[in-house]
Design a protein around this motif. Structure first.
Motif, mmCIF file in Angstrom:
data_model
loop_
_atom_site.group_PDB
_atom_site.id
_atom_site.type_symbol
_atom_site.label_atom_id
_atom_site.label_comp_id
_atom_site.label_asym_id
_atom_site.label_seq_id
_atom_site.Cartn_x
_atom_site.Cartn_y
_atom_site.Cartn_z
ATOM 1 N N THR A 266 0.815 -1.472 -0.002
ATOM 2 C CA THR A 266 -0.142 -0.076 -0.078
ATOM 3 C C THR A 266 0.908 1.327 -0.001
ATOM 4 N N VAL A 267 0.345 2.132 -1.029
ATOM 5 C CA VAL A 267 1.197 3.409 -0.751
ATOM 6 C C VAL A 267 -0.206 4.540 -0.678
ATOM 7 N N LYS A 268 0.029 5.566 0.294
ATOM 8 C CA LYS A 268 -1.007 6.458 0.587
ATOM 9 C C LYS A 268 -0.098 7.615 0.243
ATOM 10 N N TYR A 269 -1.037 8.648 -0.148
ATOM 11 C CA TYR A 269 -0.374 10.065 -0.468
ATOM 12 C C TYR A 269 -1.398 11.077 -0.578
ATOM 13 N N ASP A 270 -1.097 12.354 -0.343
ATOM 14 C CA ASP A 270 -1.949 13.502 -0.711
ATOM 15 C C ASP A 270 -1.186 14.500 -1.403
ATOM 16 N N VAL A 271 -1.985 15.600 -1.889
ATOM 17 C CA VAL A 271 -1.390 16.537 -2.945
ATOM 18 C C VAL A 271 -1.700 17.997 -1.872
ATOM 19 N N ASN A 272 -0.954 18.837 -2.653
ATOM 20 C CA ASN A 272 -0.716 20.255 -2.187
ATOM 21 C C ASN A 272 -2.059 20.980 -2.377
ATOM 22 N N ARG A 273 -2.603 21.663 -1.818
ATOM 23 C CA ARG A 273 -4.124 22.576 -2.135
ATOM 24 C C ARG A 273 -3.683 24.054 -2.062
ATOM 25 N N ASP A 274 -3.526 24.799 -3.023
ATOM 26 C CA ASP A 274 -3.590 26.229 -2.796
ATOM 27 C C ASP A 274 -4.671 26.897 -2.345
ATOM 28 N N SER A 275 -6.021 26.327 -2.501
ATOM 29 C CA SER A 275 -7.090 27.143 -2.330
ATOM 30 C C SER A 275 -8.227 26.048 -2.461
ATOM 31 N N ASN A 276 -9.602 26.495 -1.921
ATOM 32 C CA ASN A 276 -10.550 25.647 -1.697
ATOM 33 C C ASN A 276 -11.344 25.611 -3.043
ATOM 34 N N ALA A 277 -10.701 26.230 -4.077
ATOM 35 C CA ALA A 277 -11.770 26.429 -5.395
ATOM 36 C C ALA A 277 -11.398 25.045 -6.035
ATOM 37 N N GLY A 278 -10.305 24.377 -5.683
ATOM 38 C CA GLY A 278 -10.080 23.138 -6.424
ATOM 39 C C GLY A 278 -9.048 23.177 -7.472
ATOM 40 N N GLU A 279 -8.327 22.240 -8.056
ATOM 41 C CA GLU A 279 -7.252 22.099 -8.788
ATOM 42 C C GLU A 279 -8.080 21.736 -10.071
ATOM 43 N N LEU A 280 -7.574 22.687 -11.256
ATOM 44 C CA LEU A 280 -8.248 22.486 -12.709
ATOM 45 C C LEU A 280 -6.879 22.271 -13.473
ATOM 46 N N GLN A 281 -6.979 20.990 -14.063
ATOM 47 C CA GLN A 281 -5.969 20.588 -14.825
ATOM 48 C C GLN A 281 -6.360 20.294 -16.331
ATOM 49 N N VAL A 282 -5.250 20.855 -17.343
ATOM 50 C CA VAL A 282 -5.906 20.548 -18.843
ATOM 51 C C VAL A 282 -4.615 19.674 -19.545
ATOM 52 N N SER A 283 -4.978 18.730 -20.066
ATOM 53 C CA SER A 283 -3.988 18.186 -20.891
ATOM 54 C C SER A 283 -4.558 17.172 -22.027
ATOM 55 N N GLU A 549 -13.788 30.348 -7.932
ATOM 56 C CA GLU A 549 -13.491 30.432 -9.220
ATOM 57 C C GLU A 549 -12.020 29.723 -9.485
ATOM 58 N N THR A 550 -11.467 29.093 -10.415
ATOM 59 C CA THR A 550 -10.108 28.750 -10.505
ATOM 60 C C THR A 550 -9.898 28.820 -12.105
ATOM 61 N N ASP A 551 -8.631 28.939 -12.426
ATOM 62 C CA ASP A 551 -8.463 28.588 -14.002
ATOM 63 C C ASP A 551 -7.349 27.782 -14.304
ATOM 64 N N ALA A 552 -6.976 27.554 -15.525
ATOM 65 C CA ALA A 552 -5.690 26.741 -15.931
ATOM 66 C C ALA A 552 -5.396 26.918 -17.221
ATOM 67 N N ASP A 553 -4.037 27.190 -17.290
ATOM 68 C CA ASP A 553 -3.386 27.342 -18.585
ATOM 69 C C ASP A 553 -3.547 25.887 -19.462
ATOM 70 N N THR A 554 -4.221 25.986 -20.669
ATOM 71 C CA THR A 554 -4.449 24.958 -21.379
ATOM 72 C C THR A 554 -3.194 24.109 -22.059
ATOM 73 N N THR A 555 -2.020 24.769 -22.046
ATOM 74 C CA THR A 555 -0.764 24.331 -22.693
ATOM 75 C C THR A 555 0.200 23.895 -21.717
ATOM 76 N N GLU A 556 0.205 24.453 -20.507
ATOM 77 C CA GLU A 556 1.388 24.439 -19.556
ATOM 78 C C GLU A 556 1.507 22.944 -19.173
ATOM 79 N N LEU A 557 0.551 21.781 -18.775
ATOM 80 C CA LEU A 557 0.624 20.665 -18.190
ATOM 81 C C LEU A 557 1.380 19.850 -19.178
ATOM 82 N N ASP A 558 0.850 20.068 -20.529
ATOM 83 C CA ASP A 558 1.481 19.127 -21.680
ATOM 84 C C ASP A 558 2.809 19.355 -21.764
ATOM 85 N N THR A 559 3.258 20.516 -21.671
ATOM 86 C CA THR A 559 4.660 20.922 -21.708
ATOM 87 C C THR A 559 5.527 20.197 -20.733
ATOM 88 N N GLU A 560 4.909 20.283 -19.352
ATOM 89 C CA GLU A 560 5.670 19.880 -18.272
ATOM 90 C C GLU A 560 5.597 18.372 -18.178
#
Length: 945
Positions: A266-283, A549-560
């Motif tokens: 078993t591996v358990k983990y959690d992520v950083n969250r910088d706001s209550n608006a959630g995390e929006l990812q585009v890829s 409200e939150t937003d995401a760059d639509t190209t940034e994640l694919d580059t990363e």
């Protein structure tokens, strides 16, 4: 009783001949869910004896050269590959088995096998297509190849191949799954049971989370002897967990030939969250929105516990249930309402009505449960009807808070035997009487219960089901389940996107959100002229309404992702398909008509084939490279077994009556930055700048700028107080409003300056306070506390107080639409002369205060406005700063012409505001001395001497 759902037999290799196949198994059809009542007790599980006898590689005289498992988890989506290389080292031909237990929520995506140089490659096809292709080979052979059966939280993939001595076989299985967050962690489980020592045994889990990983844990679930062999390396956004025991380390003892590796890794983990608006990812042309807010006060609960006390619960089941209920009842608070119903052939209520969760009531309920003696039959229908009636009655009488969460928790170990026993009728009865605001959670104890029924009835009523295994830790399983639903934070959550920006969105409306879980919405991103995708989330919390409200760059994640060696680049596309198929399967099981069911079936098959998922409606056809030799792998016969609702514990299923809403977005009026100054003003000198009328402010260290309406004059002054002091800016006992600011220190070149680090706005009539710091915006009403970060634009309303946050910029607090305070955030950059973040305060002068208003700023909004006269203007020591005499409030003051900064348009450089500066901390301009405005705490009203 074991029910083999799929194919049976084995693949045979005859020396000098080709592979030949035949199939013997049951197929799902449109009527497969209709079973005779006596057949309902067949369960697709492994018995405890079969479980103990399970081996990943099965055979007598074989050598397992390697067994390797690799999982690549990217943004909560896992792609797992299991590989093994085996040699038939015996002197005879024999069957060699490759068995893998995978999570029920996972989809197999491929299986390949190489036998003595002949490679079989898998592809997912519609079941009918796969069967037809398979049938072409069927007549030539005798045996078949692959089965999956269920075992606790896992399903078993099995294949066998009959090979001559000396044969080399390589197996490779792929499956994918979405990580579900429970109690604040994502948990990835790998079942390891090689059954023998393996020279090359290795497990690798690679995690990549773009926002960063907050923690990684590897619970010691394999045994103490392996605890030091599990190695974890991690960086800000990546982690690698490796388990690579050598032969000696695998042994049960120093001289043993058996492997000690037997259990769940078993591996358990959690992520950083910088706001209550959630995390929006585009890829990859798709988006995924993860929503897991925290730092919110729980909503009150109304719970009816419905406990099966029939004869089959006698013994350990009842003992464990009683033990669990003691702890669960202790968790209730005075804000919660509850009751207990126990049933066998009769239905009894500990209390006919919901009662508050006081210590006295809880103690009495615990005593009642302790004295229960199981006996008799099982009348589930009547028990559930009584529970719903109890909630309806409390709701009709106004005893239930409109923002509370009402739920029924059913605990049962068997099928109905008394009263209404037809499961479909019970399901319809419950659906008919349940209100939209009620949820049903089902807990099935042991293997005699019809778990499929419990799952359907829960999913249909905005809840979920869980199987409880009747063993020594059943009480802990019950408690853990309750922990997941014991802290509801939000109701009526909707996640929306700009019109014409997304399509084919998965479930985006959820009835509730529980602390420690996560809501996930995915969809396709449509072509656009902009590289930004925005989401708006609305929800109801305890006494307040939220818009985030939150937003995401639509190209940034694919580059990363392209830079990451072990990332799963197709995660967003596959996660969208995964969620869509899971939700469609749930809808299919509840489809009201055959036409509707066929349409959903077609959609599932099309998606599963496109994304290569083995589902209840597709099969994995495994062919040799020349397509002459074929095997076939099906998923379980019952499409309801092992499937999830998509929303899961986080909020109710897609078929719960909460249909996805049309994705339309109208930017709310508060999402507007202050309009910057026109370019034509850029060349004006400082003396030509004027502060917009009707605004007073205090910013920087701290500089006050006050507009005096009576004379249309701007005056400035500083307050030279000490760090830690709390200064009153506005105190209006008539309106019940106070604005205070606490000073922090900044040391620069051995000089200590003070800045506002915290601003508090308190509305006394409703007891609501808003505390703004450089880290967060906190809202409290004395009983409920909610915290928001600067990381997302948000709008929060409660009892006449509205808090509007503009991401990483400013927050505006509006009270009853007539008093407004804006707090500006200053983030200092590297080598900035001010070495701390600080706040500025901007208060309109036309706020509608009562005549009792006072404070360092409030006193200048009190009528009659002070008259100001400036004369004897002359040159001063600084040729750029003229001096003059000012008469105000009967005082003659020496003042200096200068300017201060208004940072609303430009938070880095500010805009210069021309004003007359009052020396000595405003002495002569403000009433009394500045020390009179020091108050004891952030919510204190001013008490002038």
């Amino acid at each position: 009783m074991r029910h083999l759902l799929l194919l049976l037999g084995l693949l045979m290799l005859h020396q000098g001949s080709c592979f030949e196949f035949v199939i013997d198994g049951e197929w799902e059809d449109e009527t497969s869910h209709i079973q005779d009542h006596r057949e309902r007790h067949k369960r697709a599980i492994l018995t405890s004896e079969e479980q103990e006898d399970f081996e990943a590689i099965r055979g007598d005289d074989i050598a397992v050269k390697s067994y390797k498992v690799e999982s690549r988890i990217t943004s909560r989506f896992a792609h797992t590959t299991v590989r093994s290389s085996v040699v038939n080292s015996g002197s005879k031909a024999q069957s060699i088995g490759f068995n893998v237990q995978i999570p029920k929520r996972a989809f197999i995506t491929n299986f390949t096998m190489n036998v003595n140089g002949i490679t079989f490659v898998g592809s997912v096809k519609e079941k009918t297509v796969a069967r037809n292709l398979y049938a072409q080979a069927r007549a030539r052979g005798k045996a078949a190849g692959i089965i999956r059966a269920n075992s606790q939280d896992m399903e078993t993939f099995k294949t066998e191949v009959h090979v001559p001595p000396g044969s080399n076989i390589e197996f490779e299985l792929h499956y994918q799954e979405m990580m579900h967050r429970k109690l604040g962690f994502y948990e990835h489980s790998l079942y390891l049971q090689p059954g023998r020592l393996v020279p090359q045994f290795q497990v690798d889990v690679y995690i990549y989370e773009p926002k960063g990983i907050s923690s990684v844990q590897t619970p010691n679930t394999l045994g103490v002897q392996f605890s030091d062999l599990i190695k974890v390396t991690s960086t800000k956004d990546k982690a690698h967990v490796v388990f690579k025991p050598n032969l000696q380390q695998q042994r049960k003892c120093d001289n043993c030939t058996g492997s000690a590796i037997d259990g769940v890794f078993t591996v358990k983990y959690d992520v950083n969250r910088d706001s209550n608006a959630g995390e929006l990812q585009v890829s990859d042309g798709h988006f995924v929105h993860f929503f897991a807010p925290s730092n919110l006060s729980p909503l009150p609960k109304n719970i009816v516990f419905v406990i099966d006390v029939s004869g089959s619960m006698w013994g350990v089941k009842m003992k464990q249930t009683v033990e669990a209920m003691q702890a669960i009842l202790d968790d209730l608070t005075i804000d919660d309402n509850f009751s207990v119903i126990d049933f066998n052939h009769n239905v009894r209520c500990w209390s006919e009505e919901l009662v508050p969760g006081s210590s006295i009531q809880v103690a009495d309920a615990k005593k009642y449960i302790q004295n229960i003696k199981p006996n008799g039959g099982t009348n589930i229908n009547e028990a559930l009807m009584r529970a719903v009636q109890m909630l309806v009655k409390a709701s009709n009488q106004g005893l239930i808070d409109s923002r509370s969460v009402s739920m029924i928790i059913l605990v049962s170990d068997g099928d109905p035997t008394v009263g209404e026993i037809k499961l479909s009728t019970i399901q319809k009865n419950v659906k008919r009487v349940m209100r939209e605001e009620f949820s049903l959670f089902s807990l099935g104890i042991g293997f005699d219960v019809d778990y499929d029924f419990l799952e359907r009835i829960a999913n249909e009523n905005r809840g979920m089901a869980q199987r409880i295994y009747a063993n020594h830790d059943a009480a802990e399983q019950l408690r853990m389940f309750y922990s997941q639903v014991s802290s509801p934070l939000l109701r009526r959550i909707t996640i929306q996107f700009p019109e014409d920006s997304v399509s084919e969105v998965t479930q985006n409306r959820f009835d509730k959100y529980f602390s420690g879980s996560e809501l996930v919405v995915a969809g396709r991103v449509l072509p656009s002229d902009t590289n930004t995708l925005t989401s708006i989330t609305t929800a109801a919390a305890a006494r307040l309404d939220l818009t985030l409200e939150t937003d995401a760059d639509t190209t940034e994640l694919d580059t990363e992702l392209a830079k990451q060696q072990h990332s799963f680049t197709g995660f967003a596309r596959q996660m969208w398909a995964y969620l869509t198929i899971k939700q469609l399967i749930s809808e299919r099981s509840l489809a009201p008509t055959a036409v509707k069911k066929r349409k959903i079936t077609q959609r599932i098959m099309a998606l599963a084939v496109e994304h290569q998922f083995v589902t209840p409606l597709t099969a994995l056809l495994v062919e040799s490279e020349d397509a002459k030799e074929r095997l076939l792998a099906d998923s379980p016969k019952d499409p309801k077994q092992g499937c999830c609702s998509g929303g899961g514990l986080s909020g109710g299923s897609a078929s719960s009556g909460l249909a996805p809403v049309r994705v339309v977005y109208q930017p709310p009026p508060w999402v507007q930055m202050t309009t910057p100054a026109p370019p034509s003003q850029a060349n004006k000198g400082p003396e030509d700048w004027t502060l917009p009328q009707q605004v007073n402010l205090v910013d920087n260290d701290p500089h006050f700028i006050v507009h005096l309406p009576g004379s249309d004059t701007d005056v400035c002054f500083n307050i030279d107080s000490k760090p830690g002091h709390i200064l009153n800016l506005v105190s209006d006992s008539g309106a019940g409003v106070v604005v205070n600011g606490q000073l922090i220190r900044s040391k620069h070149k051995n000089k200590i300056n003070t800045y506002f680090g915290t601003i508090s706005i308190y509305y006394q009539p409703e007891g609501v306070s808003v505390t703004v710091s450089t880290d967060s915006i906190d809202m409290s009403d004395g009983r409920n506390n909610h915290s928001f970060t600067w990381g997302a634009t948000a709008d929060i309303s409660q009892d006449g107080v509205r808090v509007s946050i503009v991401r990483n910029s400013q927050v505006t607090i509006t009270i009853n639409n007539n008093i407004q305070v804006m707090v500006l955030l200053h983030r200092v950059w590297k080598k900035h002369p001010v070495n701390v973040d600080f706040l500025g305060v901007y208060i309109p002068n036309n706020n509608q205060y009562s005549p009792l208003v006072h404070g360092l700023i409030g006193q200048f909004s009190r009528e009659p406005f002070p008259e100001v006269s400036v004369y004897d203007i002359h040159e001063g020591p600084d040729p750029l700063k003229k001096e003059a005499t000012m008469e105000v409030k009967g005082n003659k003051l020496l003042v200096t012409r200068g300017w201060q900064k208004d940072y609303r348009s430009d938070t880095r450089r500010g805009s210069s505001v021309y004003c007359w500066f009052i020396h000595n901390s405003g002495k002569g301009l403000i009433d009394g001395h500045y020390t009179d405005y020091i108050v004891p705490d952030l919510n204190s009203f001013l008490q002038m001497p």
